[in-house]
Design a protein around this motif. Structure first.
Motif, PDB file in Angstrom:
ATOM      1  N   TYR A 132       0.809  -1.216   0.000  1.00 40.59           N
ATOM      2  CA  TYR A 132       0.000   0.000   0.000  1.00 40.59           C
ATOM      3  C   TYR A 132       0.840   1.263   0.000  1.00 40.59           C
ATOM      4  CZ  TYR A 132      -2.883   3.673   2.213  1.00 40.59           C
ATOM      5  OH  TYR A 132      -3.503   4.861   2.519  1.00 40.59           O
ATOM      6  N   LEU A 133       1.870   1.321   0.848  1.00 42.09           N
ATOM      7  CA  LEU A 133       2.735   2.492   0.913  1.00 42.09           C
ATOM      8  C   LEU A 133       4.038   2.301   0.161  1.00 42.09           C
ATOM      9  CD1 LEU A 133       2.245   3.507   4.658  1.00 42.09           C
ATOM     10  CD2 LEU A 133       1.126   4.454   2.631  1.00 42.09           C
ATOM     11  N   GLY A 134       4.528   1.073   0.108  1.00 45.95           N
ATOM     12  CA  GLY A 134       5.797   0.834  -0.564  1.00 45.95           C
ATOM     13  C   GLY A 134       5.755   1.176  -2.045  1.00 45.95           C
ATOM     14  N   TRP A 135       4.663   0.801  -2.722  1.00 44.34           N
ATOM     15  CA  TRP A 135       4.569   1.062  -4.149  1.00 44.34           C
ATOM     16  C   TRP A 135       4.532   2.559  -4.467  1.00 44.34           C
ATOM     17  CZ3 TRP A 135       5.879  -0.230  -8.652  1.00 44.34           C
ATOM     18  CH2 TRP A 135       5.236   0.260  -9.786  1.00 44.34           C
ATOM     19  N   PRO A 136       3.622   3.349  -3.871  1.00 44.86           N
ATOM     20  CA  PRO A 136       3.651   4.786  -4.180  1.00 44.86           C
ATOM     21  C   PRO A 136       4.921   5.481  -3.733  1.00 44.86           C
ATOM     22  CG  PRO A 136       2.014   4.310  -2.488  1.00 44.86           C
ATOM     23  CD  PRO A 136       2.471   3.001  -3.027  1.00 44.86           C
ATOM     24  N   THR A 137       5.570   4.961  -2.683  1.00 46.83           N
ATOM     25  CA  THR A 137       6.860   5.526  -2.280  1.00 46.83           C
ATOM     26  C   THR A 137       7.907   5.298  -3.362  1.00 46.83           C
ATOM     27  OG1 THR A 137       6.437   5.285   0.098  1.00 46.83           O
ATOM     28  CG2 THR A 137       8.737   5.364  -0.599  1.00 46.83           C
ATOM     29  N   ALA A 138       7.930   4.087  -3.919  1.00 44.63           N
ATOM     30  CA  ALA A 138       8.886   3.794  -4.989  1.00 44.63           C
ATOM     31  C   ALA A 138       8.661   4.723  -6.188  1.00 44.63           C
ATOM     32  CB  ALA A 138       8.761   2.333  -5.417  1.00 44.63           C
ATOM     33  N   LEU A 139       7.392   4.942  -6.546  1.00 41.82           N
ATOM     34  CA  LEU A 139       7.088   5.837  -7.663  1.00 41.82           C
ATOM     35  C   LEU A 139       7.508   7.269  -7.352  1.00 41.82           C
ATOM     36  CD1 LEU A 139       3.519   4.710  -8.836  1.00 41.82           C
ATOM     37  CD2 LEU A 139       5.758   3.943  -9.648  1.00 41.82           C
ATOM     38  N   HIS A 140       7.241   7.725  -6.149  1.00 43.92           N
ATOM     39  CA  HIS A 140       7.583   9.092  -5.761  1.00 43.92           C
ATOM     40  C   HIS A 140       9.092   9.317  -5.813  1.00 43.92           C
ATOM     41  CE1 HIS A 140       6.769  12.958  -3.859  1.00 43.92           C
ATOM     42  NE2 HIS A 140       7.678  12.703  -2.931  1.00 43.92           N
ATOM     43  N   LEU A 141       9.851   8.362  -5.281  1.00 43.09           N
ATOM     44  CA  LEU A 141      11.305   8.495  -5.287  1.00 43.09           C
ATOM     45  C   LEU A 141      11.849   8.446  -6.712  1.00 43.09           C
ATOM     46  CD1 LEU A 141      12.162   6.212  -2.232  1.00 43.09           C
ATOM     47  CD2 LEU A 141      12.361   8.701  -2.337  1.00 43.09           C
TER      48      LEU A 141
ATOM     49  N   GLN B 253       1.710  10.399  -8.661  1.00 44.05           N
ATOM     50  CA  GLN B 253       2.252   9.382  -9.570  1.00 44.05           C
ATOM     51  C   GLN B 253       1.252   8.252  -9.820  1.00 44.05           C
ATOM     52  OE1 GLN B 253       4.051  10.344  -6.688  1.00 44.05           O
ATOM     53  NE2 GLN B 253       5.200  11.899  -7.832  1.00 44.05           N
ATOM     54  N   THR B 254       0.591   7.747  -8.777  1.00 48.15           N
ATOM     55  CA  THR B 254      -0.355   6.637  -8.984  1.00 48.15           C
ATOM     56  C   THR B 254      -1.553   7.075  -9.817  1.00 48.15           C
ATOM     57  OG1 THR B 254      -1.629   7.045  -6.948  1.00 48.15           O
ATOM     58  CG2 THR B 254       0.299   5.594  -6.779  1.00 48.15           C
ATOM     59  N   ALA B 255      -1.851   8.370  -9.822  1.00 47.65           N
ATOM     60  CA  ALA B 255      -3.004   8.876 -10.569  1.00 47.65           C
ATOM     61  C   ALA B 255      -2.735   8.985 -12.072  1.00 47.65           C
ATOM     62  CB  ALA B 255      -3.424  10.239 -10.019  1.00 47.65           C
ATOM     63  N   LEU B 256      -1.491   8.750 -12.495  1.00 48.14           N
ATOM     64  CA  LEU B 256      -1.146   8.915 -13.904  1.00 48.14           C
ATOM     65  C   LEU B 256      -1.709   7.814 -14.799  1.00 48.14           C
ATOM     66  CD1 LEU B 256       2.593  10.021 -13.565  1.00 48.14           C
ATOM     67  CD2 LEU B 256       0.628  11.461 -14.172  1.00 48.14           C
TER      68      LEU B 256
ATOM     69  N   PRO C 206      -4.251   3.946 -14.458  1.00 46.59           N
ATOM     70  CA  PRO C 206      -4.933   2.991 -13.572  1.00 46.59           C
ATOM     71  C   PRO C 206      -4.067   1.806 -13.176  1.00 46.59           C
ATOM     72  CG  PRO C 206      -6.379   3.646 -15.377  1.00 46.59           C
ATOM     73  CD  PRO C 206      -5.022   4.218 -15.692  1.00 46.59           C
ATOM     74  N   ARG C 207      -3.119   1.449 -14.004  1.00 48.34           N
ATOM     75  CA  ARG C 207      -2.249   0.309 -13.690  1.00 48.34           C
ATOM     76  C   ARG C 207      -1.270   0.629 -12.555  1.00 48.34           C
ATOM     77  NH1 ARG C 207       0.365  -0.525 -19.419  1.00 48.34           N
ATOM     78  NH2 ARG C 207       0.252   1.762 -19.238  1.00 48.34           N
ATOM     79  N   LEU C 208      -1.142   1.897 -12.200  1.00 44.30           N
ATOM     80  CA  LEU C 208      -0.224   2.309 -11.134  1.00 44.30           C
ATOM     81  C   LEU C 208      -0.921   2.432  -9.783  1.00 44.30           C
ATOM     82  CD1 LEU C 208       1.755   5.075 -13.055  1.00 44.30           C
ATOM     83  CD2 LEU C 208       2.424   2.687 -12.680  1.00 44.30           C
ATOM     84  N   ALA C 209      -2.207   2.102  -9.723  1.00 46.91           N
ATOM     85  CA  ALA C 209      -2.979   2.274  -8.487  1.00 46.91           C
ATOM     86  C   ALA C 209      -2.392   1.461  -7.343  1.00 46.91           C
ATOM     87  CB  ALA C 209      -4.433   1.862  -8.715  1.00 46.91           C
ATOM     88  N   THR C 210      -2.498   2.013  -6.128  1.00 51.44           N
ATOM     89  CA  THR C 210      -2.128   1.259  -4.933  1.00 51.44           C
ATOM     90  C   THR C 210      -3.388   0.763  -4.246  1.00 51.44           C
ATOM     91  OG1 THR C 210      -0.660   1.223  -3.011  1.00 51.44           O
ATOM     92  CG2 THR C 210      -2.075   3.182  -3.265  1.00 51.44           C
ATOM     93  N   ARG C 211      -3.198   0.013  -3.184  1.00 48.76           N
ATOM     94  CA  ARG C 211      -4.311  -0.652  -2.503  1.00 48.76           C
ATOM     95  C   ARG C 211      -5.270   0.350  -1.863  1.00 48.76           C
ATOM     96  NH1 ARG C 211      -3.480  -5.985  -1.508  1.00 48.76           N
ATOM     97  NH2 ARG C 211      -5.243  -5.830  -0.089  1.00 48.76           N
ATOM     98  N   PHE C 212      -6.510  -0.107  -1.641  1.00 48.09           N
ATOM     99  CA  PHE C 212      -7.481   0.609  -0.816  1.00 48.09           C
ATOM    100  C   PHE C 212      -8.122  -0.454   0.081  1.00 48.09           C
ATOM    101  CE2 PHE C 212     -10.208   4.473  -0.417  1.00 48.09           C
ATOM    102  CZ  PHE C 212     -11.144   3.968   0.486  1.00 48.09           C
ATOM    103  N   ASP C 213      -7.586  -0.610   1.284  1.00 44.59           N
ATOM    104  CA  ASP C 213      -8.075  -1.624   2.216  1.00 44.59           C
ATOM    105  C   ASP C 213      -9.196  -1.049   3.072  1.00 44.59           C
ATOM    106  OD1 ASP C 213      -6.265  -3.733   1.527  1.00 44.59           O
ATOM    107  OD2 ASP C 213      -4.685  -2.608   2.540  1.00 44.59           O
TER     108      ASP C 213
END
Length: 385
Positions: free
Chosen positions: A11-20, A218-221, A223-230
């Protein structure tokens, strides 16, 4: 800077990787995909569909022109972990790769033992990998505000100046965690501080509050970049659950009277906090602690805010609290370190709830109603008299 993100499929690791990556760093992600297996075990899944890691990294390359390397394996496998660190040669490692749910850790003995073993041993393997391969690597570790519990004094940023019988010392702030998961994070913090002290490592421990939100720039660019919504009662955060219940026309389920107060942070601020920590590393031998939150609210206040912002009628329902925690408590947290590095926080009252309503509305057909009610009770795994 070369940054290895552990738990980079999460959930956080993926958007963090994109941001960095978006900010110019060379990034690799490492994951064993355990979080996806928890979905299978619990019969729940992300409200927003998420792609597999290879599709995600390919999509990021298409969108940005930048590549993110992948390592698939487990931190409990020391040989694999040492090999990945040697191969990528990071200057910083961001560690998200732990079982992160308090309710999951309290299901029963098996889940408690799994949580402690997975988190504590994996973190120890990582400390040894850094010490033996490159002690100059900066470890950025995701802790939790839950390590502190709810003491009746101000919560400092990791350390406390103590005077006792006329003598003074600086020591780690006392911890009083509320679950076996939070307790595993306490063990991690002590092990990291010890490693900094004896091996001269450098580490930043980020005691993070409850994260809300599902989108970053970044995830909003794509749909394939979406992160989780638990949203389920085991892994979902309280705000996510309230937003879904509002959209579905269900009462917002507040545990107890809702006087439990927690630190909160927007997902966009989480990824920015990681960047700030990575780009401003701790010194050699330093165990640095930041409280990674931007505001605090009670559960009742969160429910009332969701009800106020939702464009329709909303009811609030009080349930018996399945957790063992103080119903009302003092809560005053110092969190100036990351602001001092340049963080400009988003606040819940100003942002995101409205966009979360839209995200949930578009995916409400994926909600499993049975997963919204609590099923794990803190005293349920043992006989009490």
């Amino acid at each position: 800077m070369r940054v290895l993100v552990l738990g980079g499929d999460g959930y956080l690791g993926w958007p963090t990787a994109l941001h960095l990556s978006d900010k110019g760093h060379e990034v690799a992600v490492l994951d064993n995909f355990a979080r996806r297996q928890y979905d299978v075990e619990l019969g729940a899944e992300s409200l927003v569909p998420i792609e597999d890691l290879s599709t995600r990294t390919d999509a990021w390359h298409e969108v940005s022109g930048k590549r993110i390397a992948r390592y698939e394996g487990d931190l409990l496998d020391a040989e694999f972990l040492f090999g990945a660190v040697r191969d990528f040669r990071p200057s910083a490692i961001v560690h998200f790769a732990e079982q992160r749910s308090a309710p999951y850790s309290m299901i029963d003995r098996e889940h408690a033992v799994y949580t402690q073993h997975n988190n504590v041993v994996g973190n120890l393997n990582l400390l040894y990998a850094i010490a033996e391969i490159d002690p100059d690597i900066h470890l950025v570790k995701l802790g939790t505000m839950g390590e502190y519990g709810t003491p009746n004094i101000d919560i400092e940023e990791g350390w406390l100046e103590v005077e006792h019988n006329g003598r003074r010392d600086r020591m780690l702030y006392p911890k009083k965690p509320g679950s076996f998961y939070h307790l595993s994070k306490v063990h991690d913090s002590h092990n990291i501080e010890f490693a900094c002290r004896i091996w001269d490592l450098r580490a930043t421990d980020l005691n993070q509050g409850v994260v809300y939100g599902q989108q970053t720039p970044q995830t909003a660019l794509d749909p394939r970049l979406a992160t989780r919504f638990d949203y389920d009662a085991v892994f979902g955060t309280v705000l996510n659950r309230f937003v879904i219940q509002a959209v579905l026309g269900q009462p917002l389920t507040v545990y107890g009277k809702g006087g439990q107060t927690r630190g909160l942070i927007d997902i966009r601020d989480t990824v920015e906090c990681i960047r700030l920590a990575v780009e401003n590393p701790a010194g050699r031998g330093e165990f640095r602690v930041f409280n990674q939150m931007t505001e605090s609210m009670s559960v009742r206040e969160i429910a009332e805010l969701v009800a106020d912002r939702f464009p329709g009628p909303v009811q609030i329902e009080n349930l018996d609290n399945p957790r063992v925690e103080q119903p009302e408590h003092y809560y005053n947290v110092k969190h100036t370190g990351l602001v001092g590095l340049g963080l400009k926080p988003h606040l819940l009252s100003d942002t995101l709830i409205e966009s979360m309503f839209d995200i949930v509305g578009a995916n409400k057909h994926r909600v499993n109603d049975e997963r919204l009610r609590p099923t794990v009770r803190w005293r349920g795994a043992v006989e009490t008299s």
